[in-house]
Design a protein around this motif. Sequence first.
Motif, PDB file in Angstrom:
ATOM      1  N   LEU A  64     -43.231  11.072 -63.492  1.00  0.00           N
ATOM      2  CA  LEU A  64     -43.752  12.376 -63.089  1.00  0.00           C
ATOM      3  C   LEU A  64     -43.480  13.434 -64.147  1.00  0.00           C
ATOM      4  O   LEU A  64     -44.324  14.303 -64.398  1.00  0.00           O
ATOM      5  CB  LEU A  64     -43.152  12.791 -61.744  1.00  0.00           C
ATOM      6  N   ASP A  65     -42.327  13.366 -64.782  1.00  0.00           N
ATOM      7  CA  ASP A  65     -42.049  14.294 -65.878  1.00  0.00           C
ATOM      8  C   ASP A  65     -42.966  14.005 -67.068  1.00  0.00           C
ATOM      9  O   ASP A  65     -43.406  14.926 -67.765  1.00  0.00           O
ATOM     10  CB  ASP A  65     -40.587  14.212 -66.296  1.00  0.00           C
ATOM     11  N   GLU A  66     -43.252  12.731 -67.303  1.00  0.00           N
ATOM     12  CA  GLU A  66     -44.197  12.392 -68.363  1.00  0.00           C
ATOM     13  C   GLU A  66     -45.597  12.917 -68.032  1.00  0.00           C
ATOM     14  O   GLU A  66     -46.324  13.366 -68.926  1.00  0.00           O
ATOM     15  CB  GLU A  66     -44.246  10.886 -68.569  1.00  0.00           C
ATOM     16  N   ALA A  67     -45.964  12.861 -66.768  1.00  0.00           N
ATOM     17  CA  ALA A  67     -47.263  13.391 -66.360  1.00  0.00           C
ATOM     18  C   ALA A  67     -47.346  14.891 -66.630  1.00  0.00           C
ATOM     19  O   ALA A  67     -48.394  15.409 -67.033  1.00  0.00           O
ATOM     20  CB  ALA A  67     -47.505  13.101 -64.880  1.00  0.00           C
ATOM     21  N   ARG A  68     -46.237  15.595 -66.433  1.00  0.00           N
ATOM     22  CA  ARG A  68     -46.214  17.029 -66.745  1.00  0.00           C
ATOM     23  C   ARG A  68     -46.451  17.250 -68.239  1.00  0.00           C
ATOM     24  O   ARG A  68     -47.213  18.153 -68.636  1.00  0.00           O
ATOM     25  CB  ARG A  68     -44.874  17.641 -66.321  1.00  0.00           C
ATOM     26  N   PHE A  69     -45.818  16.441 -69.056  1.00  0.00           N
ATOM     27  CA  PHE A  69     -45.988  16.581 -70.501  1.00  0.00           C
ATOM     28  C   PHE A  69     -47.442  16.298 -70.902  1.00  0.00           C
ATOM     29  O   PHE A  69     -48.035  17.031 -71.702  1.00  0.00           O
ATOM     30  CB  PHE A  69     -45.032  15.640 -71.236  1.00  0.00           C
ATOM     31  N   GLY A  70     -48.034  15.239 -70.347  1.00  0.00           N
ATOM     32  CA  GLY A  70     -49.440  14.959 -70.627  1.00  0.00           C
ATOM     33  C   GLY A  70     -50.347  16.077 -70.152  1.00  0.00           C
ATOM     34  O   GLY A  70     -51.314  16.451 -70.831  1.00  0.00           O
ATOM     35  N   TYR A  71     -50.016  16.641 -68.990  1.00  0.00           N
ATOM     36  CA  TYR A  71     -50.834  17.722 -68.433  1.00  0.00           C
ATOM     37  C   TYR A  71     -50.737  18.974 -69.298  1.00  0.00           C
ATOM     38  O   TYR A  71     -51.710  19.727 -69.417  1.00  0.00           O
ATOM     39  CB  TYR A  71     -50.389  18.008 -67.001  1.00  0.00           C
ATOM     40  N   LEU A  72     -49.588  19.210 -69.905  1.00  0.00           N
ATOM     41  CA  LEU A  72     -49.443  20.326 -70.839  1.00  0.00           C
ATOM     42  C   LEU A  72     -50.483  20.212 -71.957  1.00  0.00           C
ATOM     43  O   LEU A  72     -51.117  21.210 -72.333  1.00  0.00           O
ATOM     44  CB  LEU A  72     -48.033  20.330 -71.430  1.00  0.00           C
ATOM     45  N   PHE A  73     -50.693  19.002 -72.474  1.00  0.00           N
ATOM     46  CA  PHE A  73     -51.672  18.820 -73.538  1.00  0.00           C
ATOM     47  C   PHE A  73     -53.097  18.844 -73.011  1.00  0.00           C
ATOM     48  O   PHE A  73     -54.009  19.293 -73.710  1.00  0.00           O
ATOM     49  CB  PHE A  73     -51.369  17.542 -74.323  1.00  0.00           C
ATOM     50  N   LEU A  74     -53.300  18.384 -71.784  1.00  0.00           N
ATOM     51  CA  LEU A  74     -54.626  18.504 -71.185  1.00  0.00           C
ATOM     52  C   LEU A  74     -55.020  19.966 -71.061  1.00  0.00           C
ATOM     53  O   LEU A  74     -56.192  20.320 -71.215  1.00  0.00           O
ATOM     54  CB  LEU A  74     -54.640  17.832 -69.801  1.00  0.00           C
ATOM     55  N   ARG A  75     -54.035  20.823 -70.817  1.00  0.00           N
ATOM     56  CA  ARG A  75     -54.285  22.265 -70.657  1.00  0.00           C
ATOM     57  C   ARG A  75     -54.078  23.021 -71.966  1.00  0.00           C
ATOM     58  O   ARG A  75     -53.790  24.207 -71.974  1.00  0.00           O
ATOM     59  CB  ARG A  75     -53.373  22.831 -69.556  1.00  0.00           C
ATOM     60  N   GLN A  76     -54.246  22.310 -73.074  1.00  0.00           N
ATOM     61  CA  GLN A  76     -54.246  22.945 -74.398  1.00  0.00           C
ATOM     62  C   GLN A  76     -52.954  23.697 -74.701  1.00  0.00           C
ATOM     63  O   GLN A  76     -52.955  24.793 -75.272  1.00  0.00           O
ATOM     64  CB  GLN A  76     -55.448  23.888 -74.531  1.00  0.00           C
ATOM     65  N   GLY A  77     -51.837  23.086 -74.294  1.00  0.00           N
ATOM     66  CA  GLY A  77     -50.539  23.663 -74.612  1.00  0.00           C
ATOM     67  C   GLY A  77     -50.093  24.782 -73.703  1.00  0.00           C
ATOM     68  O   GLY A  77     -49.052  25.405 -73.945  1.00  0.00           O
ATOM     69  N   ARG A  78     -50.841  25.016 -72.649  1.00  0.00           N
ATOM     70  CA  ARG A  78     -50.537  26.113 -71.733  1.00  0.00           C
ATOM     71  C   ARG A  78     -49.932  25.571 -70.443  1.00  0.00           C
ATOM     72  O   ARG A  78     -50.320  24.520 -69.948  1.00  0.00           O
ATOM     73  CB  ARG A  78     -51.809  26.891 -71.421  1.00  0.00           C
ATOM     74  N   TRP A  79     -48.983  26.323 -69.896  1.00  0.00           N
ATOM     75  CA  TRP A  79     -48.435  26.005 -68.575  1.00  0.00           C
ATOM     76  C   TRP A  79     -48.338  27.301 -67.772  1.00  0.00           C
ATOM     77  O   TRP A  79     -47.538  28.173 -68.076  1.00  0.00           O
ATOM     78  CB  TRP A  79     -47.063  25.352 -68.674  1.00  0.00           C
ATOM     79  N   GLY A  80     -49.190  27.421 -66.769  1.00  0.00           N
ATOM     80  CA  GLY A  80     -49.213  28.659 -65.981  1.00  0.00           C
ATOM     81  C   GLY A  80     -49.601  29.834 -66.865  1.00  0.00           C
ATOM     82  O   GLY A  80     -50.645  29.822 -67.523  1.00  0.00           O
ATOM     83  N   ASP A  81     -48.755  30.842 -66.906  1.00  0.00           N
ATOM     84  CA  ASP A  81     -49.050  32.028 -67.701  1.00  0.00           C
ATOM     85  C   ASP A  81     -48.364  32.007 -69.060  1.00  0.00           C
ATOM     86  O   ASP A  81     -48.269  33.026 -69.736  1.00  0.00           O
ATOM     87  CB  ASP A  81     -48.652  33.301 -66.942  1.00  0.00           C
ATOM     88  N   ARG A  82     -47.887  30.826 -69.492  1.00  0.00           N
ATOM     89  CA  ARG A  82     -47.179  30.718 -70.765  1.00  0.00           C
ATOM     90  C   ARG A  82     -47.859  29.736 -71.709  1.00  0.00           C
ATOM     91  O   ARG A  82     -48.202  28.626 -71.301  1.00  0.00           O
ATOM     92  CB  ARG A  82     -45.726  30.281 -70.528  1.00  0.00           C
TER      93      ARG A  82
END
Length: 391
Positions: free
Chosen positions: A284-302
């Motif tokens: 699940l933590d790896e999925a978060r890391f992959g999702y960070l790249f899916l969202r072009q390096g963005r997480w929420g408002d950061r």
Amino acid sequence: MTLPLFRKLSFYILALAALTACHRQLPKSTVYFPPKGDNWVHLAPEKADMDATLLEQAVAFAKTQETTQMTPNFSTQEEIFGKLLGPMPTSRAATNGVVLRHGYIVAEWGDTQHPDPTYSVAKSVLSTLAGITIERGMIPDIHDPVARLIHDGGYESEQNKAITWENHLQQTSEWEGTLWGKNSDFVGKEAFGKGERKPRTLQKPGAFYEYNDVRINRMALSLLRLWKKPLPDVVRDEIMNPIGASDTWRYVMYPNAVADIDGKQMPSVSGGTRWGGGLWINALDEARFGYLFLRQGRWGDRQIVSPAWVKQATTPSPVGPDYGYLWWLNTGTSQTGKKAWPDAPTTSFAAIGAGSNTIWVDPEHDIVIVWRWHNGNPNELIKRVLAAVKK
């Protein structure tokens, strides 16, 4: 204007704009980002425009593909990779994974909360850390020789003095030397197990691709010298905490991998678990890391790392296989002309480690697949998941 200069200037224009974004809080997005903890929303496949039956069949297939490379107790570790430098756990989870669509969990199987060594997936994490380092201005130019900033004896030889940060990230550094008891030539069965290689003539930095953990470990040491802070702490503060990762992951060091940083003894990290240690993390933590790249390096408002870096990191180098900055690509532009995952879009990319451990990112379909401890052919799962996509 020469092509290399044009590419260099183009990258810096993009990077400058992205860097400006990195230092401000961005507007809140309507895109879903899971909160920290266990409240990650599970979405019925139909609500994510996926066929539930086909997705269920894909998961059923994944469950049958337990790895035969890595035993559950890691008893073959030294036989495969050579003499250990760091610790290994006594057991691991069985094959497990998760599928995200639009950021929501649409499928999950196995023990996705068990933190296990992820081997060379750690390289993609180090790549991201390098991107953050560059965007902070700690490395003025990715094409600069590392020797301009690092003066610890590792880059003073005629072979090593021209190595750039980009060479390290593309695995084309041809760095020559010994680090933490392992030589960069990979010669010797005791030290390198089945991964041993025959002696060869070194090429100029940037001219030859070789997948080489000693050289990535050297890059990690160089990053440590810039941050002047243990890299596990940097990874925690700059990547894992911002994306809401659990508190169970660890970056485990070799006991002998210690460097003097301004009079303080600090541990250096590795780019994998080839010789023990490495990044131990759950799916699940790896999925978060992959999702960070899916969202072009963005997480929420950061903006954690810029879209310009994500693009550059997933652009193939002119040498070797489909490989970017420590990310595996699917462009089919390598010398073989074959795609790594024939049934996947050319725009997809992945962090991959032995075992097999895979974080596959598909911007075209807005999907992330994490699949751990499988038999090493992720295309077979990818094509089944994509068959379930309705639109």
